[in-house]
Design an enzyme around this catalytic site. Structure first.
Site, PDB file in Angstrom:
ATOM      1  N   CYS A 156       0.814  -1.220   0.000  1.00  0.00           N
ATOM      2  CA  CYS A 156       0.000   0.000   0.000  1.00  0.00           C
ATOM      3  C   CYS A 156       0.846   1.268   0.000  1.00  0.00           C
ATOM      4  O   CYS A 156       0.541   2.233  -0.727  1.00  0.00           O
ATOM      5  CB  CYS A 156      -0.953  -0.006   1.194  1.00  0.00           C
ATOM      6  SG  CYS A 156      -0.212  -0.520   2.758  1.00  0.00           S
ATOM      7  N   HIS A 255      -2.188   6.648   4.159  1.00  0.00           N
ATOM      8  CA  HIS A 255      -0.736   6.573   4.377  1.00  0.00           C
ATOM      9  C   HIS A 255      -0.065   7.805   3.774  1.00  0.00           C
ATOM     10  O   HIS A 255      -0.281   8.132   2.598  1.00  0.00           O
ATOM     11  CB  HIS A 255      -0.148   5.329   3.702  1.00  0.00           C
ATOM     12  CG  HIS A 255      -0.489   4.031   4.357  1.00  0.00           C
ATOM     13  ND1 HIS A 255      -1.175   3.933   5.542  1.00  0.00           N
ATOM     14  CD2 HIS A 255      -0.212   2.744   3.978  1.00  0.00           C
ATOM     15  CE1 HIS A 255      -1.312   2.644   5.864  1.00  0.00           C
ATOM     16  NE2 HIS A 255      -0.740   1.913   4.936  1.00  0.00           N
TER      17      HIS A 255
END
Length: 365
Positions: A156, A255
């Site tokens: 990710c 993130h």
């Protein structure tokens, strides 16, 4: 023109956090129709709504609420009719199960890490390198398959980093060195995830195995496929030097990466040139017009305190990368901050866009 017939699809790990996101995104998809759900033997034989601990803010889609869950086996009911199977399995079980589905001549698009380093399996970030799908005929040939293959999407955080890096290489040529520090959301650890006593009022300066993934995956993704379409060149002749530090922060989703870049060329591009390269970057998913592709691959933020997870992770349905704070770096050349929705583009959305592209290329039928 007659409408495109929908392709039947399955989801492995359907009760987990990634599996739930797959189901949410596929429930009303124009290309795909949910047909088979796989989970553990504990859930097998029961209706989906009875066994899932649904964690998404949207309700369980009516299309799957009463579907019966089966074990993750290619001979379980429904899977043989699927044109593609999406895997949200945990890495500790994904390897053998995904291989069994491929061996049964089924197509697998996986979110797990198990086949990312496999020399036959494309590791694809849909906004960067769908051209790597060209190795699929060779994967089939080597394994004696007519239809089956495995495609993986990236870690990710890697996904959020390589999209702006791809824009820089497209505009200015090879990169020499990248240093990145990530601030990763707790949802990246799955459910139940990180203990509240560990993460509240805290930053955890280690995510086991994460740094190595970013450092290795970047070169496979930004590299090419050899002219014979039988191997990945891993960014030959000169790999990018990548150094990553990964931290877990008390954010639910999104993130963040703080990235410093050194270019191979001298002099390096200016801040204005870099900003323009980000704004103008487009990708194959957009050119093909697949339904889950973002209108903008990279959203550039002018405000000095953006991007922020709370404010920006949902842009373009979580399918883009946000970039901001583009400035000169006193050690390297340029530095910037990037943000990705780790549970969408960083996971299920990437697999789905990859599969949409494969449909357009005739690799899923």
């Amino acid at each position: 023109m007659s409408p495109r017939p929908q392709i039947k699809v399955g989801v492995l790990g359907a009760t987990g956090t990634v599996g739930q996101r797959f189901i949410e995104l596929l429930a009303a998809h124009p290309y795909f129709a949910l047909h088979a759900l796989g989970a553990s033997s504990r859930s097998a034989g029961q209706q989906y709504a009875r066994v899932v601990r649904w964690k998404l803010p949207s309700p369980i889609p009516d299309a799957v609420r009463h579907m019966v869950v089966h074990e993750c086996r290619p001979d379980a009911p429904g899977f043989a009719e699927c044109g593609v199977v999406f895997s949200g399995l945990d890495a500790d079980v994904a390897g053998d199960i995904e291989n069994a589905f491929r061996a049964a001549d089924l197509v697998v698009y996986s979110n797990a890490k198990n086949y990312r380093r496999d020399p036959l399996c494309p590791l694809i970030v849909p906004l960067v390198n769908p051209s790597h799908l060209s190795i699929i005929p060779y994967q089939r040939e080597q394994l004696g398959l007519k239809k089956g293959y495995i495609v993986t999407n990236a870690n990710c955080s890697t996904t959020g980093i390589v999209v702006p890096l791809a824009a820089l290489e497209k505009a200015f040529g090879p990169l020499d060195t990248v240093i990145v520090t990530t601030l990763q959301a707790i949802s990246g650890a799955g459910y139940p995830g990180v203990s509240s006593l560990d993460i509240m009022d805290n930053v955890v300066p280690l995510i086991s195995g994460e740094e190595d993934k970013i450092e290795w995956e970047t070169n496979k993704i930004l590299g090419g496929v050899t002219p014979d379409n039988k191997a990945f060149d891993l960014h030959a002749p000169k790999q990018i030097n990548v150094s990553a530090t990964c931290t877990r922060v008390p954010v639910i989703d999104g993130h963040t990466g703080c990235v410093s870049v050194k270019f191979a060329r001298s002099p390096p591009p200016s801040v204005a040139e870099v900003e323009n390269a980000f704004r103008e970057y487009t990708c194959d998913a957009q050119h093909l017009g697949v339904p889950s592709a973002p209108a903008q691959a990279i959203v550039v933020h002018d405000a000095p305190d953006r991007p922020q997870p709370r404010l920006d992770k949902n842009l373009h349905n979580g399918a883009c990368v946000s970039v901001g704070r583009i400035r000169e770096c006193p050690v390297f050349d340029i530095k910037f901050v990037c943000l990705i929705d780790n549970v969408r583009l960083g996971a299920a959305t990437s697999s789905i866009i990859n599969a949409e592209i494969a449909v357009e290329k005739g690799l899923i039928q």
